[in-house]
Motif scaffolding. Structure first.
Motif, short mmCIF file in Angstrom:
data_model
loop_
_atom_site.label_atom_id
_atom_site.label_comp_id
_atom_site.label_asym_id
_atom_site.label_seq_id
_atom_site.Cartn_x
_atom_site.Cartn_y
_atom_site.Cartn_z
N ASP A 1 0.91 -1.33 0.02
CA ASP A 1 -0.05 -0.07 0.01
C ASP A 1 0.85 1.22 0.01
OD1 ASP A 1 -1.84 2.02 0.45
OD2 ASP A 1 -2.68 1.29 2.23
N THR A 2 1.20 1.81 -1.21
CA THR A 2 2.03 2.88 -1.10
C THR A 2 1.53 4.19 -0.64
OG1 THR A 2 1.36 3.54 -3.45
CG2 THR A 2 3.15 2.21 -3.46
N SER B 1 0.21 4.34 2.44
CA SER B 1 0.32 4.02 3.76
C SER B 1 1.86 4.11 3.87
CB SER B 1 -0.08 2.76 4.24
OG SER B 1 -1.56 2.76 4.14
N CYS B 2 2.58 3.97 3.12
CA CYS B 2 4.18 4.08 3.29
C CYS B 2 4.81 5.10 3.68
CB CYS B 2 4.76 3.42 1.88
SG CYS B 2 6.63 3.47 1.71
N THR C 1 8.71 6.10 -1.36
CA THR C 1 7.81 5.02 -1.22
C THR C 1 8.16 3.67 -1.75
OG1 THR C 1 6.24 5.65 -3.07
CG2 THR C 1 5.86 6.69 -1.03
N CYS D 1 7.86 -3.30 8.89
CA CYS D 1 7.27 -2.23 8.21
C CYS D 1 6.64 -1.14 9.35
CB CYS D 1 6.43 -2.36 7.05
SG CYS D 1 5.69 -0.89 6.36
N ALA E 1 2.55 -1.61 5.50
CA ALA E 1 2.05 -1.20 4.21
C ALA E 1 2.47 -2.38 3.22
CB ALA E 1 2.97 -0.04 3.57
#
Length: 65
Positions: A6-7, A9-10, A32, A55, A59
């Motif tokens: 999930d970029t 959320s990164c 990201t 992480c 993400a």
């Protein structure tokens, strides 16, 4: 095992790249996560699991693990 990211959320910490460079990279513009392979290369499964656990933004998601 299938990897999704999930970029949105990164937070660009780069831990995934340090742990599993075979499966992850970072976007040059914003840092990201970039998914290099939807399935981990042979021998990289444990590193990908560690990347998921490490992480800070959660993400990275693994399915069928």
């Amino acid at each position: 095992m299938k990897i999704t990211v999930d970029t949105g959320s990164c937070v660009s910490s780069g831990q995934c790249v340090l742990l599993a460079p075979e499966a992850f990279d970072q976007n040059e513009d914003d840092g990201t996560v970039v998914l290099l392979a939807e399935e981990p290369p042979a021998g990289a499964e444990e590193a990908v699991r560690q990347a998921e656990l490490t992480c800070p933004a959660a993400a990275i998601r693994l399915s069928g693990a």
